[in-house]
Design an enzyme around this catalytic site. Structure first.
Site, PDB file in Angstrom:
ATOM      1  N   ALA A 101       7.326  -5.351  -2.430  1.00  0.00           N
ATOM      2  CA  ALA A 101       8.650  -4.952  -2.920  1.00  0.00           C
ATOM      3  C   ALA A 101       9.385  -4.038  -1.946  1.00  0.00           C
ATOM      4  O   ALA A 101      10.457  -3.529  -2.272  1.00  0.00           O
ATOM      5  CB  ALA A 101       8.507  -4.264  -4.274  1.00  0.00           C
ATOM      6  N   HIS A 102       8.839  -3.815  -0.746  1.00  0.00           N
ATOM      7  CA  HIS A 102       9.475  -2.902   0.208  1.00  0.00           C
ATOM      8  C   HIS A 102      10.629  -3.609   0.929  1.00  0.00           C
ATOM      9  O   HIS A 102      10.466  -4.748   1.387  1.00  0.00           O
ATOM     10  CB  HIS A 102       8.450  -2.395   1.222  1.00  0.00           C
ATOM     11  CG  HIS A 102       7.431  -1.480   0.627  1.00  0.00           C
ATOM     12  ND1 HIS A 102       7.254  -0.191   1.052  1.00  0.00           N
ATOM     13  CD2 HIS A 102       6.540  -1.671  -0.381  1.00  0.00           C
ATOM     14  CE1 HIS A 102       6.290   0.374   0.342  1.00  0.00           C
ATOM     15  NE2 HIS A 102       5.845  -0.500  -0.532  1.00  0.00           N
TER      16      HIS A 102
ATOM     17  N   HIS B 255      -0.433  -3.009   2.698  1.00  0.00           N
ATOM     18  CA  HIS B 255       0.717  -3.853   3.035  1.00  0.00           C
ATOM     19  C   HIS B 255       0.490  -4.427   4.433  1.00  0.00           C
ATOM     20  O   HIS B 255       1.264  -4.196   5.360  1.00  0.00           O
ATOM     21  CB  HIS B 255       2.014  -3.051   2.953  1.00  0.00           C
ATOM     22  CG  HIS B 255       2.436  -2.773   1.547  1.00  0.00           C
ATOM     23  ND1 HIS B 255       3.120  -3.684   0.785  1.00  0.00           N
ATOM     24  CD2 HIS B 255       2.241  -1.691   0.764  1.00  0.00           C
ATOM     25  CE1 HIS B 255       3.346  -3.166  -0.419  1.00  0.00           C
ATOM     26  NE2 HIS B 255       2.816  -1.959  -0.462  1.00  0.00           N
TER      27      HIS B 255
ATOM     28  N   HIS C  93      -3.818   0.036  -2.975  1.00  0.00           N
ATOM     29  CA  HIS C  93      -3.934  -1.002  -4.014  1.00  0.00           C
ATOM     30  C   HIS C  93      -4.652  -2.265  -3.509  1.00  0.00           C
ATOM     31  O   HIS C  93      -4.031  -3.270  -3.178  1.00  0.00           O
ATOM     32  CB  HIS C  93      -2.607  -1.340  -4.685  1.00  0.00           C
ATOM     33  CG  HIS C  93      -1.400  -1.480  -3.807  1.00  0.00           C
ATOM     34  ND1 HIS C  93      -1.338  -2.293  -2.708  1.00  0.00           N
ATOM     35  CD2 HIS C  93      -0.168  -0.911  -3.905  1.00  0.00           C
ATOM     36  CE1 HIS C  93      -0.148  -2.227  -2.169  1.00  0.00           C
ATOM     37  NE2 HIS C  93       0.586  -1.394  -2.870  1.00  0.00           N
TER      38      HIS C  93
ATOM     39  N   ASN D  20      -3.802  -6.277  -3.487  1.00  0.00           N
ATOM     40  CA  ASN D  20      -2.360  -6.464  -3.531  1.00  0.00           C
ATOM     41  C   ASN D  20      -1.747  -6.178  -2.167  1.00  0.00           C
ATOM     42  O   ASN D  20      -2.067  -5.169  -1.525  1.00  0.00           O
ATOM     43  CB  ASN D  20      -1.732  -5.549  -4.591  1.00  0.00           C
ATOM     44  CG  ASN D  20      -2.101  -5.993  -5.997  1.00  0.00           C
ATOM     45  OD1 ASN D  20      -1.536  -6.937  -6.531  1.00  0.00           O
ATOM     46  ND2 ASN D  20      -3.073  -5.323  -6.589  1.00  0.00           N
TER      47      ASN D  20
ATOM     48  N   ASP E 209      -4.011  -2.201 -14.502  1.00  0.00           N
ATOM     49  CA  ASP E 209      -3.042  -2.335 -15.588  1.00  0.00           C
ATOM     50  C   ASP E 209      -3.145  -3.688 -16.293  1.00  0.00           C
ATOM     51  O   ASP E 209      -2.336  -3.994 -17.178  1.00  0.00           O
ATOM     52  CB  ASP E 209      -1.613  -2.134 -15.071  1.00  0.00           C
ATOM     53  CG  ASP E 209      -1.202  -3.162 -14.019  1.00  0.00           C
ATOM     54  OD1 ASP E 209      -2.067  -3.954 -13.584  1.00  0.00           O
ATOM     55  OD2 ASP E 209      -0.023  -3.161 -13.618  1.00  0.00           O
ATOM     56  N   GLY E 210      -4.114  -4.515 -15.883  1.00  0.00           N
ATOM     57  CA  GLY E 210      -4.264  -5.829 -16.482  1.00  0.00           C
ATOM     58  C   GLY E 210      -3.307  -6.862 -15.927  1.00  0.00           C
ATOM     59  O   GLY E 210      -3.302  -8.006 -16.371  1.00  0.00           O
TER      60      GLY E 210
ATOM     61  N   HIS F  81      -1.870  -6.452 -12.152  1.00  0.00           N
ATOM     62  CA  HIS F  81      -1.966  -6.518 -10.695  1.00  0.00           C
ATOM     63  C   HIS F  81      -3.271  -7.136 -10.204  1.00  0.00           C
ATOM     64  O   HIS F  81      -3.313  -7.682  -9.102  1.00  0.00           O
ATOM     65  CB  HIS F  81      -1.806  -5.117 -10.087  1.00  0.00           C
ATOM     66  CG  HIS F  81      -0.389  -4.668  -9.950  1.00  0.00           C
ATOM     67  ND1 HIS F  81       0.347  -4.232 -11.012  1.00  0.00           N
ATOM     68  CD2 HIS F  81       0.421  -4.629  -8.875  1.00  0.00           C
ATOM     69  CE1 HIS F  81       1.567  -3.917 -10.595  1.00  0.00           C
ATOM     70  NE2 HIS F  81       1.632  -4.155  -9.305  1.00  0.00           N
TER      71      HIS F  81
ATOM     72  N   ASP G  83       0.477   3.497  -9.544  1.00  0.00           N
ATOM     73  CA  ASP G  83       1.567   2.879  -8.784  1.00  0.00           C
ATOM     74  C   ASP G  83       2.808   2.777  -9.679  1.00  0.00           C
ATOM     75  O   ASP G  83       3.579   1.814  -9.597  1.00  0.00           O
ATOM     76  CB  ASP G  83       1.170   1.500  -8.255  1.00  0.00           C
ATOM     77  CG  ASP G  83       2.080   1.012  -7.123  1.00  0.00           C
ATOM     78  OD1 ASP G  83       2.780   1.852  -6.520  1.00  0.00           O
ATOM     79  OD2 ASP G  83       2.108  -0.203  -6.874  1.00  0.00           O
TER      80      ASP G  83
END
Length: 404
Positions: A154-155, A211, A232, A235, A269-270, A272, A294
């Site tokens: 999302a960056h 990233h 993360h 991800n 969080d279920g 990611h 996050d």
């Protein structure tokens, strides 16, 4: 009446009828606190002949170290990556609200932004102790802009940077300063990232890999330069491949410096990370797992359109997307939710779930001698939870700062 004139006139509080998380297990002991620190009761009894001024009956609940969130982008409408007229006030608002999650310390996180944003925001966010006013700030987490264009997530791509000059000069050119910075996320495959990683580590700043399109060899080289964290896990990085597992391979690498632990963030969080992937990571390297939220500025707000740095995001249920796309943009999960989901999804013990949100982030930041444990002499930052791992009370420096 003073408890201890020989040492201190400060009152002593004894927490009774509780199970304390200490030495990786829940132990049926009392917790003793004086002047914001955890006391050794043996010294208190035998050397000081002290006693408790106040007793708190915990109703057979769990006492665990306060949670530490090392990656939180904002919440409750506050965006840490925005240069508002009241940056300090925004941080203070989030610090106050996350007490209800059991978070007693955190690292405000800035996503990739233009240099003028960093130069306005970074000087305004300083390391502070927690209190009844809110959780303590351990330092900033700068997530970007020295990251991969292919794994930007999302960056915003227009603000991504490379190491043109090598070393710290590139960092200072973009960030303006490195005071009060705790973590910097870097893609290790970027040319000349090595000198920058070395310099950050020399300054006591934790370097995280994320990233990134890095292969395992590049990731191992970064760890040899001093990197100790993975942003993360799974991800915004190359997926695991059996011929080259990429950054994920650090969890079982045999080419790391002796005694060097690599920690990794998990957004439990279920959304990611699939529960099976969460279980794989935990079983491969349980001691390195660090729960992070996050969380985006929309945490705690209704669904709809919100912002994160320079991007517009859309909240649908528990999903946060870059507006108009299916790209995940952080989460709206709270830390206590992550603890509960991690335990349920991984099948880990209560102790492991709680330590992933307290001990491990403290070890990552090199502060486990004062936070993240309930060892004698450490800061009396702790949470009281029931058996469903719901936070009932939050304490900072031994003072009650939130109650459900």
């Amino acid at each position: 009446m003073p408890s201890n004139k020989s040492v201190s006139d400060a009152p002593i509080t004894q927490f009774v009828n509780c199970r304390i998380l200490r030495d990786h297990s829940l132990q049926r002991e009392d917790l003793w606190v004086r002047q914001g620190k955890i006391l050794n009761p043996e010294k208190l009894f035998f050397e000081e002949q002290g006693f408790a001024d106040h007793k708190v009956d915990c109703g057979n609940k769990i006492i665990a170290p306060g949670f530490i969130d090392v990656q939180i982008n904002g919440g409750y409408g506050v965006d840490f990556s925005q240069a508002t007229n009241d940056i300090k006030g925004g941080v203070a608002l989030v610090a106050k609200r996350i007490l209800e999650q059991g978070v007693t310390s955190f690292c405000p996180t800035l996503v990739t932004s233009p240099p003028d944003i960093y130069k306005q925001v970074i000087p305004e966010i300083r390391v502070t102790d927690g209190s009844e006013q809110g959780a303590g700030v351990l330092g900033l987490h700068l997530e970007g802009p020295f990251i991969s264009r292919e794994k930007k997530g999302a960056h915003p791509p227009q603000f991504l940077c490379s190491f043109d000059e090598g070393g710290v000069s590139d960092l200072i050119k973009i960030y303006g300063q490195l005071e009060n910075v705790a973590i910097v996320t870097v893609a290790p495959e970027l040319a000349d990232s090595g000198p920058a990683i070395c310099e950050l580590v020399r300054r006591g700043i934790t370097v995280s890999l994320g990233h990134s399109m890095a292969d395992l060899c590049q990731a191992e080289e970064a760890v040899q330069h001093g990197a100790t964290f993975i942003t993360h896990l799974f991800n915004a990085m190359l997926p695991f491949h059996h011929r080259d597992p990429g950054i994920v391979g650090l969890l079982t690498s045999d080419r790391l410096p002796a005694g060097h632990t690599v920690y990794y963030g998990m957004i439990a969080d279920g959304i990611h990370t699939h529960p099976a992937a969460l279980r794989i990571a935990h079983r491969a390297h349980p001691a390195g797992l660090v729960l992070v939220t996050d969380a985006v500025p929309a945490m705690g707000l209704p669904a709809g359109r919100h912002s994160l740095g320079q991007q517009e995001i859309h909240i649908e249920g528990l999903h946060a997307y870059v507006a108009g796309t299916t790209t995940l943009s952080g989460s709206i999960a709270t830390m206590d939710m992550c603890v509960r989901h991690f335990k349920q999804a991984s099948g880990c013990t209560v102790e492991e779930a709680l330590e992933a949100a307290s001990l491990h982030p403290a070890q990552l930041l090199g502060i486990s001698h004062r936070k993240g444990t309930l060892d004698y002499g450490t800061d009396a930052d702790f949470v009281i939870l029931d058996d469903t791992l719901t936070v009932r009370e939050t304490y900072i420096a031994g003072d009650l700062v939130w109650r459900k």
